[in-house]
Scaffold this motif. Structure first.
Motif, short mmCIF file in Angstrom:
data_model
loop_
_atom_site.label_atom_id
_atom_site.label_comp_id
_atom_site.label_asym_id
_atom_site.label_seq_id
_atom_site.Cartn_x
_atom_site.Cartn_y
_atom_site.Cartn_z
N GLY A 174 48.73 37.78 45.64
CA GLY A 174 47.55 37.04 46.09
C GLY A 174 47.65 36.78 47.58
O GLY A 174 48.35 35.86 48.01
N SER A 175 46.97 37.66 48.38
CA SER A 175 46.95 37.52 49.84
C SER A 175 48.34 37.49 50.48
O SER A 175 48.56 36.78 51.47
CB SER A 175 46.13 36.28 50.25
N VAL A 176 49.24 38.26 49.92
CA VAL A 176 50.57 38.39 50.55
C VAL A 176 50.44 39.31 51.76
O VAL A 176 49.73 40.31 51.72
CB VAL A 176 51.60 38.98 49.54
N TYR A 199 52.61 36.92 38.70
CA TYR A 199 51.73 35.76 38.75
C TYR A 199 50.81 35.91 39.95
O TYR A 199 51.27 35.93 41.10
CB TYR A 199 52.54 34.46 38.86
N GLU A 200 49.52 36.05 39.66
CA GLU A 200 48.53 36.20 40.74
C GLU A 200 47.38 35.22 40.49
O GLU A 200 46.49 35.50 39.68
CB GLU A 200 47.96 37.62 40.76
N PRO A 201 47.38 34.09 41.19
CA PRO A 201 46.25 33.17 41.03
C PRO A 201 44.97 33.89 41.45
O PRO A 201 44.93 34.50 42.52
CB PRO A 201 46.56 32.03 41.99
N ILE A 226 43.55 36.08 45.31
CA ILE A 226 43.49 37.54 45.44
C ILE A 226 42.37 37.94 46.40
O ILE A 226 41.21 37.64 46.16
CB ILE A 226 43.30 38.20 44.06
N GLY A 227 42.77 38.58 47.49
CA GLY A 227 41.80 39.10 48.46
C GLY A 227 41.04 38.03 49.22
O GLY A 227 40.02 38.31 49.84
N THR A 228 41.53 36.80 49.19
CA THR A 228 40.79 35.70 49.80
C THR A 228 41.43 35.18 51.08
O THR A 228 40.83 34.39 51.81
CB THR A 228 40.71 34.50 48.83
N TRP A 280 46.94 49.58 45.38
CA TRP A 280 45.91 50.12 46.29
C TRP A 280 44.49 49.94 45.74
O TRP A 280 43.52 50.25 46.42
CB TRP A 280 46.16 51.61 46.56
N LYS A 281 44.38 49.50 44.50
CA LYS A 281 43.05 49.32 43.88
C LYS A 281 42.24 50.61 44.04
O LYS A 281 42.81 51.69 43.96
CB LYS A 281 42.35 48.10 44.47
N MET A 282 40.94 50.52 44.34
CA MET A 282 40.12 51.74 44.41
C MET A 282 40.03 52.21 45.87
O MET A 282 38.94 52.33 46.44
CB MET A 282 38.74 51.49 43.81
N GLY A 335 46.36 43.95 32.73
CA GLY A 335 45.73 42.64 32.80
C GLY A 335 45.56 42.11 34.21
O GLY A 335 45.53 40.90 34.44
N HIS A 336 45.42 43.04 35.18
CA HIS A 336 45.15 42.58 36.54
C HIS A 336 43.88 41.73 36.54
O HIS A 336 42.97 41.97 35.76
CB HIS A 336 44.99 43.79 37.49
N SER A 337 43.84 40.78 37.41
CA SER A 337 42.71 39.86 37.50
C SER A 337 41.36 40.59 37.54
O SER A 337 40.39 40.16 36.90
CB SER A 337 42.88 39.01 38.76
P1 PGA Z 1 45.59 41.00 47.67
O1 PGA Z 1 45.56 41.60 46.18
O2 PGA Z 1 46.99 41.16 48.19
O3 PGA Z 1 44.61 41.85 48.44
O4 PGA Z 1 45.20 39.57 47.57
C1 PGA Z 1 46.65 41.41 45.31
C2 PGA Z 1 46.36 42.05 43.98
O5 PGA Z 1 45.19 42.07 43.56
O6 PGA Z 1 47.26 42.55 43.31
#
Ligand code: PGA
Length: 249
Positions: free
Chosen positions: A212-214, A167-169, A173-175, A10-12, A95-97
């Motif tokens: 990554g954008s799942v 594995y999160e390129p 992420i969020g793109t 959920w991040k922040m 170690g999240h991106s």
């Molecule tokens: P996202 O984020 O699904 O919004 O791309 C994934 C993550 O940062 O773990």
């Protein structure tokens, strides 16, 4: 059969009230399923509320998004692994991106956090991934495997089996861009080989998640890729209905 892992980062976002509301909706719509592990990563301040809301569903796990590597001390603003564990966390993202690229967290720090998590009885989810530039320069495998080795360096051979890897390129992420299942599989297979080299037989069952954008449209295709054992989802995990659909994939 390895259990699939569905993890919501959920991040922040989502304070205690929203977390409680989310959990109410989610448990109502998501029937217990023994073939998968579901983990929610709320804000640390919403963790206790989420855990409480899941009292009747102990198979749904919760975790924190970050920890400090020391167990206690003068580290204002930080949360230790033992405190996270005592507050009900089962897992910790390491170690999240965003930790690496926004807060400048190093490979070595990630390694110390993995070790601290294991010491406290948390299961670390070690996140690795290359930037767009690194991918363009053909450095993907080198970067990902370096992050993997450093992340596990302080946990020994048995520590490898006590972790999950995601594995999160960074560029995904969020793109709205996702790795193709083929690209994801290539990296996941390389991660599995490195895990075996580091942890022997114990590494065979370490789940490797893709992130990554799942979303609910691409989840099934990504899960079908070689060595993809689960998903780590950010944006699409914030809505209980959408998350429910993804966790049922
Ligand atoms: P996202 O984020 O699904 O919004 O791309 C994934 C993550 O940062 O773990």
């Amino acid at each position: 059969m390895m259990k699939r892992v569905f993890a919501a980062n959920w991040k922040m976002n989502h304070g205690p009230a929203e977390a409680a509301e989310f959990v109410r909706h989610f448990v109502a719509g998501f029937a217990p399923a023994s073939d998968r592990t579901v983990i929610l990563f709320p804000s640390a301040l919403a963790l206790a509320v989420a855990r409480e809301g899941l009292r009747a569903r102990p198979e749904i796990k919760v975790g924190v998004q970050n920890i400090h590597w020391e167990d206690r001390g003068a580290f204002t603003g930080e949360t230790s692994a033992p405190i996270a564990r005592a507050a009900g966390a089962d897992y910790v993202l390491v170690g999240h991106s965003e930790r690496r690229h926004v807060f400048g967290e190093t490979d070595e720090e990630a390694g110390k956090k993995v070790a601290a998590g294991i010491r406290a009885g948390l299961t670390p989810v070690l996140c690795v991934g290359e930037t767009a530039g690194e991918r363009e320069r053909g450095e993907t495998a080198a970067v990902v495997l370096r992050q993997l080795r450093s992340g596990l360096a302080q946990s020994g051979r048995t520590g490898v089996a006590a972790c999950l890897v995601a594995y999160e390129p960074v560029w995904a992420i969020g793109t709205g861009k996702t790795a193709t299942p083929r690209d994801a599989a290539e990296v996941h297979v390389a991660i599995r080989a490195e895990l075996r080299a580091l942890g022997g037989d114990g590494a065979v069952n370490v789940p490797i998640l893709y992130g990554g954008s799942v979303n609910q449209e691409n989840a099934a295709t990504l899960l079908a890729a070689d060595e993809v054992g689960g998903l780590l989802v950010g944006g699409a995990s914030l809505d209980a209905g959408r998350w429910c659909a993804i966790a049922r994939t």
